[in-house]
Design an enzyme around this catalytic site. Structure first.
Site, PDB file in Angstrom:
ATOM      1  N   TRP A   1     -26.917  13.050  -3.461  1.00  0.00           N
ATOM      2  CA  TRP A   1     -26.422  11.865  -3.047  1.00  0.00           C
ATOM      3  C   TRP A   1     -25.333  11.723  -2.322  1.00  0.00           C
ATOM      4  O   TRP A   1     -24.708  10.619  -2.162  1.00  0.00           O
ATOM      5  CB  TRP A   1     -25.857  10.998  -4.482  1.00  0.00           C
ATOM      6  CG  TRP A   1     -24.646  11.400  -5.057  1.00  0.00           C
ATOM      7  CD1 TRP A   1     -24.318  12.863  -4.896  1.00  0.00           C
ATOM      8  CD2 TRP A   1     -23.797  10.742  -6.018  1.00  0.00           C
ATOM      9  NE1 TRP A   1     -23.082  12.811  -5.683  1.00  0.00           N
ATOM     10  CE2 TRP A   1     -23.024  11.578  -6.256  1.00  0.00           C
ATOM     11  CE3 TRP A   1     -24.058   9.491  -6.542  1.00  0.00           C
ATOM     12  CZ2 TRP A   1     -21.756  11.437  -7.231  1.00  0.00           C
ATOM     13  CZ3 TRP A   1     -22.724   9.156  -7.450  1.00  0.00           C
ATOM     14  CH2 TRP A   1     -21.777  10.206  -7.773  1.00  0.00           C
ATOM     15  N   ASP A   2     -25.074  12.790  -1.523  1.00  0.00           N
ATOM     16  CA  ASP A   2     -23.768  12.812  -0.697  1.00  0.00           C
ATOM     17  C   ASP A   2     -23.908  11.891   0.414  1.00  0.00           C
ATOM     18  O   ASP A   2     -22.948  11.423   0.918  1.00  0.00           O
ATOM     19  CB  ASP A   2     -23.692  14.209   0.056  1.00  0.00           C
ATOM     20  CG  ASP A   2     -23.464  15.340  -1.007  1.00  0.00           C
ATOM     21  OD1 ASP A   2     -22.601  15.720  -1.198  1.00  0.00           O
ATOM     22  OD2 ASP A   2     -24.652  15.671  -1.807  1.00  0.00           O
TER      23      ASP A   2
ATOM     24  N   GLU B   1     -21.405  15.900 -14.672  1.00  0.00           N
ATOM     25  CA  GLU B   1     -22.367  16.850 -15.039  1.00  0.00           C
ATOM     26  C   GLU B   1     -21.860  17.489 -16.255  1.00  0.00           C
ATOM     27  O   GLU B   1     -22.632  18.622 -16.951  1.00  0.00           O
ATOM     28  CB  GLU B   1     -22.809  17.922 -13.863  1.00  0.00           C
ATOM     29  CG  GLU B   1     -23.505  17.137 -12.800  1.00  0.00           C
ATOM     30  CD  GLU B   1     -23.922  17.937 -11.578  1.00  0.00           C
ATOM     31  OE1 GLU B   1     -23.290  19.088 -11.520  1.00  0.00           O
ATOM     32  OE2 GLU B   1     -25.077  17.457 -10.946  1.00  0.00           O
TER      33      GLU B   1
ATOM     34  N   LYS C   1     -16.129  16.582 -15.554  1.00  0.00           N
ATOM     35  CA  LYS C   1     -15.931  17.237 -14.337  1.00  0.00           C
ATOM     36  C   LYS C   1     -15.670  16.397 -13.219  1.00  0.00           C
ATOM     37  O   LYS C   1     -14.763  16.768 -12.408  1.00  0.00           O
ATOM     38  CB  LYS C   1     -17.478  17.673 -13.911  1.00  0.00           C
ATOM     39  CG  LYS C   1     -17.441  18.611 -12.748  1.00  0.00           C
ATOM     40  CD  LYS C   1     -18.802  19.030 -12.535  1.00  0.00           C
ATOM     41  CE  LYS C   1     -19.212  19.799 -11.265  1.00  0.00           C
ATOM     42  NZ  LYS C   1     -20.525  19.968 -10.962  1.00  0.00           N
ATOM     43  N   GLN C   2     -16.049  15.025 -13.227  1.00  0.00           N
ATOM     44  CA  GLN C   2     -15.586  14.186 -12.448  1.00  0.00           C
ATOM     45  C   GLN C   2     -15.801  13.000 -13.283  1.00  0.00           C
ATOM     46  O   GLN C   2     -16.675  12.647 -13.959  1.00  0.00           O
ATOM     47  CB  GLN C   2     -16.344  13.941 -10.959  1.00  0.00           C
ATOM     48  CG  GLN C   2     -17.737  13.866 -11.056  1.00  0.00           C
ATOM     49  CD  GLN C   2     -18.527  13.778  -9.841  1.00  0.00           C
ATOM     50  OE1 GLN C   2     -19.256  14.843  -9.590  1.00  0.00           O
ATOM     51  NE2 GLN C   2     -18.268  13.002  -8.959  1.00  0.00           N
TER      52      GLN C   2
END
Lengths: 748, 748
Positions: free
Chosen positions: B301-302, B440, B561-562
């Site tokens: 998805w960058d 994630e 993680k984020q």
């Protein structure tokens, strides 16, 4: 029918000659000798092939009695899917009308196909595929992967065959380059058995794939059955016909209905060649469509006749097809450089990589002599490309395409013609020497050692038109993009000033009587007694060959295969032409256009299918009845095979599209220029009224044109306001609104 | 240096390890033993490698004395041409500083290259090319044609090597998969000798070609010399930098200059990956650019972080890259269907044909265990695609793209999420179960047998956003196209009503304190003492692996993680989010956003390079200094290799582009929505003023943002008027005009 097992591959091919060989289908009656339903050993009661234009479905009905007195009916329907662009379907229904027993159907993929559709090419290499792999990805499916021999493009076909309504035993026949399923089933009297074959074709030039073989197998694995596919296929055609709607209503001519049918056949053929399928392909518009092998798929200038239809119906498709030229701009630049010029020199015949593909020799079958072919000197092809780029921008207002892609093409074509033109101090005019116009009967001056002519009027005038549009392009480009292009192309003020000079001082050969000469010196050539030749030879379409066989040269006479001067009236309105010539200091006498038309009408043999079209066009204003005669001739080009056999080598796509365009742009007078859409009809009253739809700058317009009135209705909903004009009358049209213009017939 | 002839292939490869192996270049001193200029046997005086960002040129200077006391200097410049997209150039200048004699240079093409840049992949298959042919199309040129092993894409390289300023004797070494020229010449003391290598790379996926091998040979045959190519290359970069201009002026922070340099390095890397070269390729935006092998080129998805930069600088490039998704819509539809849903389910990791490429197992190197990987459950990827489609339309006004391509993608994504959502009668809310958000670390509920979580807030809210945009799309489409799409997709009134229901009744887990929960039940998970872990382990970026090695699961804790909830503030303005949640019946308490930010800030370990970015973003409004700390961390991701070695596996393109976007969209506050371009800055005063250029709906805008003022100047020339807004103040801006907004800093 052929009993499988007993048939050798060669006889198998022969028995399927009347079925397209990429979908080989064989029927066999168990235990019998092979029977060919179209052969002499059977009593054929019925054989009917029907093309359903509306749905894009080809049906075949075959009824026959074989040597054993068994009466069998076969009904087939087939389509190449118009929405799922990898897929095609073939459904075969077999009915044993007075017997029962065992039926065997073979369904395979054939990598042995050759190009052998054109008789006179048959001694040339016709095998262009080498098979890489045959496989069975699943029990119902066969896969064949081939590679084209020269370009090494991979082509994968997967075929899934199912018997819908009976249990069948399946076996596989593998050969080096072919693979087939044989399905054997019991068939009862009067109980139809249905066999469905769904095929996927994927090539390594397609997008969004890992490998063509994998993709083809996956496509058929995921495809639904024949009926479900047919439904989405029919919807796609329904939507295409809504955009390509063409109706003639209320006329009193018995010719209207057949004319309309032929026009729709032309649209159908056009959409078989270019369609939304083409969007992601790096493809141009081939002269003979996908329908035959003549010209070997080469791209000439036929797009000039096709774009006007596409641009106002599926603008995105026109844009995609223009990219064929955009992507070959570098090849055209290279060709110009190698010829000692600047800018872009597009080739007369273009293929995969944009190099010149024109032959340098051709055979005259009348004399048996091989003659030099200098048709590559038709430099005017670039002018057609520039014209289409500008027309696309005018019709769509797509500034992004113009800025990012189209402008560079148009500017480089303009630059080429500016450097091709040399200044003649004796005349104080710019001249273009050593070229050919579209009229391929004029290749060199009588007795000249070198081919090429000076100052082909069509080329010189369209070069001026292109240089003027180049100035327009530079003025409409967003400033940042203009700066980038000027830097990239290294355009200098001196160069731009020269362009302007050429638009003011180009030489155009116009005689004192106002007739525009085909090229400098054309009217000094000898006259030929065409009536005499017509008496002696009948059809004069290949007058060049007749004269060559007589030891003469068509170059020496004032005769034309197609009168290319008249193309100016096809591409430009009379007003536009007057402005262009006026800017060059050539005031056109009032009856000049009419005199020019009459002059060439007497000297043209219509050896090109485009010729009748252009004549119909120019006559529409002056000689309405003659115009219709030419129109009907152009319309019948392929239906009647007026060139005596060339239709089998492929349809004449330019003429087909051009006939529809004739209705649209000439008779109905649709033009897109100066940020407006114009309707200036010369409508033949016998056809009643024409109804059609155009997409103009994001708005869908329903148009009705008769000899009394033009009515334009904009679709309701979101959308911009557009400007609609007729004669001097320009109005603003918003979504959901309608305008009418009464009896506003343009006179020239 | 290696004396040719005496060197075995393997040693030759080794000696060129520091030079890119697709342009192998060897230097030899005649009659000597091989000498490696970077090896222990020489005295290396100087070795400097310089990347010139402005010109896109990499230079290398090497000066050394060999065992015979000979001092030699080598200067190299190389570029991959930014305008002629097949070409690259390498110029090598050798100077014998204190000797004269014979010099041998080897210049070849190497088909033995492998993917071996990522240490932990090296035991996997790394050879992806098989060489089909090596040839010498002309005496100066070598050609190598290879085919990729799985996809069978042909890759052709042609290399032309010339010694510019000395006569040279040329010989050829052919091996199975390599071919090289050896050029031997006399070299005089202090008289530099220049060797130029021009290489063309063409693949069978390129356009406008007959065969890659023919095209590559022709490209180098027609290419000018190094200097002329460098000139057009530099112009192309000059033009790119004009569009990607970024300046910080007048600030007092010593960090401004290095910050700016790093931002420009990020832009440079972005443009190495996607550029006008990409226009005709069927390519997406790979997570690690073209810079490394990690993720094997897969597309995640960058693009969500990259498109905002491209869309307002090179809109046509953004359009081309969106086509990567458009072309894989059918694969996404198939995936949805196979999962039992309707619409399009784009894969978390996408490759050539759009199937799901996510791994199903991964290795924890800390524990040595292979663990199931369920990251493919990140269904939110489709929402990112829909978001980018709509943003492109907003920024460009390109209705043709939306109508012909984008709308279908957006509608099918909307449809997927509408069918993924199920109605929960107990809540009378729609819910989405069994998915993962971008975080994630959260894959399943503690102890659950099946992976997947319910009601990931990011997913549910963005699904609502997409369904609302789907309604917008249907309302802006031209009516004809809307009809076509509704027919093709089979959209029914019932379906549209359900979409509307979902936008009013989607469940979003918001606690009473106003904190948005990452998913339903997240706040019921155990808390983890992160300080304790930080003391014990230091870096917690891979806390998941640390816990797994301890026999625990990161799934069981409130750690991220984020923090994917915060992504909502990244993609949506506070106003937009309030409207969306308000429409769902969730009035957001005034301090809800701040509470939510603080909550996740305490629980996030920033295991993704995107995490720091998103935190900087959300903190920009509330905690300016903390925002800058996160910004600097994100900016240094690859420069400092903060993930401890992953930069060598490829740059983090999303983080790189995102940092520039942070300046643009967050700090400078540029947004394109509601048919206007907005500037609502949260500008950090220490950086002085930011100057940059955006292309908005065909107009080029020079923008200057400081903490006191926003100034927008439209380029003069042709172009439309556009609407420019700041806070509540919206104005019309015409070409050549300027607007200023004073101290209009948005408060949230």
């Amino acid at each position: 029918m052929v009993a499988p097992g007993s048939a050798r591959p060669s006889s198998r091919t022969r028995s399927s000659v009347n079925l397209p060989n990429w979908l080989v289908l064989r029927l066999g009656l168990d235990g019998d000798e092979p029977v060919d339903p179209l052969g002499p050993a059977v009593d054929l009661h019925e054989h009917r092939v029907t093309l359903d234009l509306r749905r894009g479905v080809l049906s075949r009905v075959l009824r026959f009695t074989d040597g054993h007195g068994r009466r069998t009916a076969v009904r087939q329907r087939r389509f190449v899917h118009m929405a799922s662009h990898h897929l095609a379907g073939l459904q075969t229904v077999v009915t044993a009308e007075n017997w029962s027993g065992t039926l065997t159907v073979a369904s395979g993929l054939d990598g042995d196909v050759t190009n052998s559709g054109v008789a006179r090419y048959r001694e040339l290499a016709g095998r262009h595929l080498s098979v890489v792999r045959i496989a069975e990805p699943d029990p119902e499916t066969l896969l064949l992967v081939a590679r084209t021999t020269q370009s090494e493009i991979e082509v994968a076909e997967a075929a899934r065959t199912r018997v819908v309504d009976a249990p069948a035993v399946r076996s596989v026949t593998r050969e080096t380059s072919r693979i087939a399923h044989e399905l054997t089933m019991e068939i009862a009297e009067r109980a139809p058995v249905t066999v469905e074959k769904i095929v996927a074709v994927v090539t390594s030039r397609d997008v969004a794939l890992s490998h063509p073989g994998t993709a083809a197998a996956e496509e058929v694995a995921c495809a639904p059955g024949f009926d479900a596919l047919l439904e989405t296929h029919e919807l796609a055609w329904h939507q295409l016909w809504r955009r390509f709607r063409l109706d003639l209503t209320g006329g009193d001519s018995p010719a209207a209905a057949p004319t309309l049918r032929t026009l729709r056949l032309s649209i159908f053929h056009l959409l078989q060649t270019v369609s939304p399928h083409t969007l992601d392909l790096d493809a141009g518009i081939p002269a003979r469509g996908m329908h035959g092998e003549a010209y070997r798929g080469h791209v000439f200038w036929d797009e000039l006749f096709v774009f006007p239809l596409l641009t106002v119906r599926i603008p995105g498709l026109a844009r995609a097809l223009l990219h064929y030229r955009v992507r070959r701009l570098n090849a055209a630049r290279r060709a110009a450089r190698e010829a000692g010029h600047h800018g872009a020199m597009f080739p007369w015949q273009s293929g995969s990589d944009g190099r010149e593909e024109s032959q340098r020799l051709h055979l005259n079958p009348l004399s048996g002599r091989w003659l030099p072919d200098v048709s590559y000197l038709q430099r005017h092809i670039g002018l057609a490309v520039a014209y289409s780029v500008w027309q696309y921008y005018q019709a769509t207002g797509d500034l992004e395409f113009l800025a990012e892609h189209g402008a560079e093409v148009l500017l480089e074509v303009a630059r080429f013609f500016a450097t091709l033109a040399h200044h003649d101090p004796a005349m104080d005019r710019f001249r273009i020497g050593g070229v050919m116009g579209p009229d391929e009967y004029s290749t060199r001056y009588p007795g000249a050692a070198e081919p090429g002519l000076d100052d082909n009027a069509y080329t010189n005038v369209m070069a001026v038109w292109t240089l003027r549009r180049a100035a327009d392009v530079l003025s409409v480009l967003p400033p940042l993009r203009r700066t980038e292009l000027v830097e990239q192309l290294g355009l200098t003020p001196a160069e731009l000033l020269r362009w302007n000079d050429v638009t003011r001082r180009m030489y155009v050969p116009i005689a004192e009587d106002g007739v525009i000469s085909q090229f400098h010196g054309y009217r000094d050539l000898a006259e030929l007694d065409l009536d005499d030749y017509r008496r002696r030879y009948g059809d004069l379409q290949r007058l060049d060959r007749i004269l060559e066989a007589e030891g003469r040269s068509v170059d020496d006479y004032q005769v034309s295969k197609q009168a290319d001067v008249l193309m100016l009236f096809y591409l430009l309105s009379a007003d536009e032409l007057r402005v262009l010539l006026g800017g060059l200091g050539y005031p056109l006498p009032p009856d000049s256009i009419r005199r020019t038309i009459d002059y060439y009408l007497a000297r043209t043999v219509h050896g090109s299918t485009l010729s009748a079209l252009v004549h119909a066009w120019v006559l529409a204003r002056a000689h309405r009845e003659d115009a219709l005669t030419h129109f009907e001739r152009a319309l019948s080009s392929d239906l009647a095979d007026i060139q005596g056999g060339t239709t089998a080598e492929g349809v004449h796509l330019g003429a087909m599209a051009g006939c529809v365009d004739l209705l649209q742009r000439c008779f109905a007078g649709v033009e897109t220029r100066e940020n407006a859409v114009w309707f200036n009809p010369h409508w033949p009253s016998r056809f009643g009224a024409l109804e059609f739809v155009v997409q103009y700058r994001g708005l869908s317009l329903d148009v009705r044109v008769s000899d009394r009135e033009v009515r334009v209705v904009a679709a309701p909903g979101p959308g911009p306001a557009v400007r609609v004009g007729c004669g001097e009358d320009i109005r603003t049209l918003r979504p959901g609104e309608a305008v009418r213009f009464s009896a506003a017939v343009r006179r020239t």
